[in-house]
Scaffold this motif. Structure first.
Motif, PDB file in Angstrom:
ATOM      1  N   UNK A 298       1.485   2.892   2.172  1.00 63.32           N
ATOM      2  CA  UNK A 298       1.096   2.734   0.763  1.00 63.32           C
ATOM      3  C   UNK A 298       1.592   1.405   0.205  1.00 63.32           C
ATOM      4  N   UNK A 299       2.805   1.004   0.606  1.00 67.48           N
ATOM      5  CA  UNK A 299       3.396  -0.221   0.083  1.00 67.48           C
ATOM      6  C   UNK A 299       4.051  -0.001  -1.271  1.00 67.48           C
ATOM      7  N   UNK A 300       4.383  -1.107  -1.915  1.00 66.35           N
ATOM      8  CA  UNK A 300       5.123  -1.038  -3.163  1.00 66.35           C
ATOM      9  C   UNK A 300       4.408  -1.611  -4.370  1.00 66.35           C
ATOM     10  N   UNK A 301       3.091  -1.830  -4.270  1.00 69.98           N
ATOM     11  CA  UNK A 301       2.349  -2.281  -5.442  1.00 69.98           C
ATOM     12  C   UNK A 301       2.141  -1.080  -6.360  1.00 69.98           C
ATOM     13  N   UNK A 302       2.593  -1.145  -7.615  1.00 68.30           N
ATOM     14  CA  UNK A 302       2.555   0.035  -8.488  1.00 68.30           C
ATOM     15  C   UNK A 302       1.196   0.707  -8.599  1.00 68.30           C
ATOM     16  N   UNK A 303       0.116  -0.067  -8.607  1.00 63.79           N
ATOM     17  CA  UNK A 303      -1.213   0.544  -8.714  1.00 63.79           C
ATOM     18  C   UNK A 303      -1.547   1.378  -7.485  1.00 63.79           C
ATOM     19  N   UNK A 304      -1.123   0.890  -6.322  1.00 61.50           N
ATOM     20  CA  UNK A 304      -1.349   1.630  -5.083  1.00 61.50           C
ATOM     21  C   UNK A 304      -0.511   2.904  -5.053  1.00 61.50           C
ATOM     22  N   UNK A 305       0.759   2.784  -5.466  1.00 56.15           N
ATOM     23  CA  UNK A 305       1.647   3.946  -5.496  1.00 56.15           C
ATOM     24  C   UNK A 305       1.121   4.991  -6.488  1.00 56.15           C
ATOM     25  N   UNK A 306       0.665   4.531  -7.655  1.00 53.08           N
ATOM     26  CA  UNK A 306       0.127   5.454  -8.662  1.00 53.08           C
ATOM     27  C   UNK A 306      -1.103   6.184  -8.134  1.00 53.08           C
ATOM     28  N   UNK A 307      -1.981   5.452  -7.447  1.00 52.82           N
ATOM     29  CA  UNK A 307      -3.176   6.091  -6.883  1.00 52.82           C
ATOM     30  C   UNK A 307      -2.792   7.129  -5.838  1.00 52.82           C
ATOM     31  N   UNK A 308      -1.764   6.847  -5.077  1.00 54.45           N
ATOM     32  CA  UNK A 308      -1.282   7.779  -4.048  1.00 54.45           C
ATOM     33  C   UNK A 308      -0.671   9.029  -4.671  1.00 54.45           C
ATOM     34  N   UNK A 309       0.178   8.824  -5.659  1.00 55.15           N
ATOM     35  CA  UNK A 309       0.861   9.947  -6.308  1.00 55.15           C
ATOM     36  C   UNK A 309      -0.108  10.800  -7.116  1.00 55.15           C
ATOM     37  N   UNK A 310      -1.013  10.156  -7.837  1.00 56.91           N
ATOM     38  CA  UNK A 310      -1.911  10.882  -8.749  1.00 56.91           C
ATOM     39  C   UNK A 310      -3.077  11.565  -8.049  1.00 56.91           C
ATOM     40  N   UNK A 311      -3.258  11.282  -6.762  1.00 58.88           N
ATOM     41  CA  UNK A 311      -4.384  11.867  -6.027  1.00 58.88           C
ATOM     42  C   UNK A 311      -3.902  12.665  -4.806  1.00 58.88           C
ATOM     43  N   UNK A 312      -2.814  13.416  -5.032  1.00 54.88           N
ATOM     44  CA  UNK A 312      -2.296  14.334  -4.001  1.00 54.88           C
ATOM     45  C   UNK A 312      -2.031  13.611  -2.681  1.00 54.88           C
ATOM     46  N   UNK A 313      -1.386  12.448  -2.778  1.00 53.16           N
ATOM     47  CA  UNK A 313      -1.008  11.649  -1.602  1.00 53.16           C
ATOM     48  C   UNK A 313      -2.221  11.284  -0.746  1.00 53.16           C
ATOM     49  N   UNK A 314      -3.200  10.693  -1.410  1.00 49.90           N
ATOM     50  CA  UNK A 314      -4.438  10.277  -0.748  1.00 49.90           C
ATOM     51  C   UNK A 314      -4.321   8.807  -0.349  1.00 49.90           C
TER      52      UNK A 314
END
Length: 452
Positions: A196-212
């Motif tokens: 996923x990395x550490x870019x906040x937008x990427x992390x948010x997309x991962x967290x908000x979409x059930x670790x997608x």
């Protein structure tokens, strides 16, 4: 989505100790969360804050900078009225966001800080690149602070794993291995961080979409497109070279030695010819440079050999999206193989990039070591990273070897320790196994690099 960022504590320290005397300039790559963090700081720590985004600023505000800096009462009245924010002396923060877009605002900091009414934070990307500063005087009333993508600790906090972070730190302090099931869980978290990395937008997309992972990948590809667009806007004299290096970072890192081979980009190329290229990539904080140190002694920078350079991506999640196209990731089931540690071809470069990312976020300048054997006609001693304790009186160097598989050799590290024993503080192997300590080497699981 607002994440907990460790830089917030540094903002508080600045406010408590230096805000009336120095503006704070936060440097960082695009999309790492500078604006979000600073705006949250203004909201929480001041009676009011005023944000001027120079990507989208009115002519009225620009006119105030051009015509009213010699009349600050009028200047502040215009800002307050135009942006509809009440300003309170010594209780308000003024934020200059994306200040590289309007260098005159940066130059005005000297006058504004001296006036003393308000506190100032500047944020920007590429702010010291030549084009951004050639026509202004850099204010001495400015303190710089670098901001990076989210590190592994911040990533864990975003996933609600704060207790795991504290447990890892406690085990590191006591130099004891984690309980085995928790070790496997921590390694799984670290592999998620790599993907996923550490870019906040990427992390948010991962967290908000059930670790997608695919949702995170879409955000990363948008950021990579943004970086390419930035490159296309720079000085034509080195634009094509920057693009060539940027595009080939995955290819260079996939090789055994992971060094940039300039002859693969341009025949008879020299590092001097590519100097502005590496300067731009490093200054933009898109990439992390790592130079060869041919004599690891006091002051690693004094012995760096700039003819040998590695170029890591500033964020490992971006590296994965940069290295593979979307169809290849899905068809080859790369996420699954990375999570299980079965991506034999490229896993080493992703692990090493993640360690470089972690060390950089801790403030370490990156160096590596290599020794050529004339008799064998090859390098017979290679160390992935060298870091120093930065002590003035008891200076020590720590060699670090990164191992992404369970089976590996430490012959290079052992020879290095034997050769430079008087200069070495602690030698480390970063691997996928649990913590183990010997007399000469501390074997750390990759997730413990955050503790170095």
């Amino acid at each position: 989505m607002m994440f907990e960022r460790k830089i917030y504590a540094k903002l508080l320290e600045w406010k408590q100790t230096a805000a009336g005397e120095k503006a704070l300039l936060i440097e960082g790559a695009r999309r790492i969360g500078k604006s979000t963090t600073v705006e949250e700081f203004g909201k929480n720590e001041y009676k009011s804050y005023l944000l001027i985004d120079f990507n989208d600023v009115s002519d009225v505000v620009l006119d105030a900078f051009h015509n009213y800096l010699n009349d600050l009462d009028t200047f502040f009245m215009i800002l307050s009225t135009e942006l509809r924010v009440q300003l309170y002396p010594r209780e308000s923060l003024i934020i200059f966001d994306e200040i590289q877009r309007f260098p005159k605002a940066r130059q005005s900091i000297k006058k504004l800080v001296k006036d003393g009414r308000f506190d100032y934070i500047e944020t920007g990307s590429l702010i010291s690149v030549k084009e951004s500063v050639k026509d202004i005087t850099i204010p001495s009333e400015e303190r710089k602070l670098k901001m990076y993508p989210m590190d592994f600790e911040e990533f864990c906090m975003a996933l609600g794993e704060g207790q795991m972070v504290e447990y890892i730190k406690d085990c590191f302090e006591k130099q004891k291995p984690l309980e085995e099931k928790l070790h496997h869980k921590a390694m799984l978290l670290f592999r998620q961080f790599i993907i996923v990395g550490g870019m906040p937008q990427s992390v948010a997309a991962y967290v908000n979409n059930a670790k997608n992972f695919r949702k995170a990948d879409q955000e990363k590809r948008d950021i990579l497109s943004l970086y390419r667009n930035d490159i296309m806007k720079i000085d034509n004299r080195y634009q094509s070279k920057v693009l060539a290096i940027f595009d080939q970072i995955p290819a260079f890192l996939s090789k055994h030695e992971k060094r940039v081979i300039l002859s693969e980009i341009e025949k008879q190329a020299t590092l001097e010819k590519f100097h502005d290229t590496f300067f731009w990539l490093s200054d933009s904080m898109i990439a992390n440079e790592c130079f060869n140190c041919n004599d690891p002694n006091v002051g690693l920078s004094l012995n760096e050999d700039r003819t040998y350079v590695k170029c890591y991506m500033g964020d490992t999640g971006l590296l994965i999206s940069h290295a593979f196209d979307e169809n290849e990731i899905v068809e080859e089931d790369l996420y699954r193989m990375l999570l299980l540690g079965r991506l034999s071809v490229n896993e080493g470069m992703f692990f090493e990039n993640a360690i470089a990312q972690e060390l950089t976020s801790k403030g370490h300048k990156l160096f590596f070591y290599t020794k050529y054997n004339d008799e064998k006609h090859r390098n017979d001693m290679e160390i992935d990273f060298l870091i120093s304790n930065k002590s003035k009186t008891r200076y020590r160097v720590s060699p670090i070897e990164v191992k992404s598989t369970d089976r590996y050799s430490t012959k290079s590290l052992e020879r290095f320790v034997e050769r430079y024993r008087e200069r070495i503080g602690r030698a480390y192997v970063i691997h996928t196994k649990n913590l183990k300590a010997t007399d000469d080497i501390l074997y750390l699981p990759a997730y413990m690099v955050m503790c170095l």
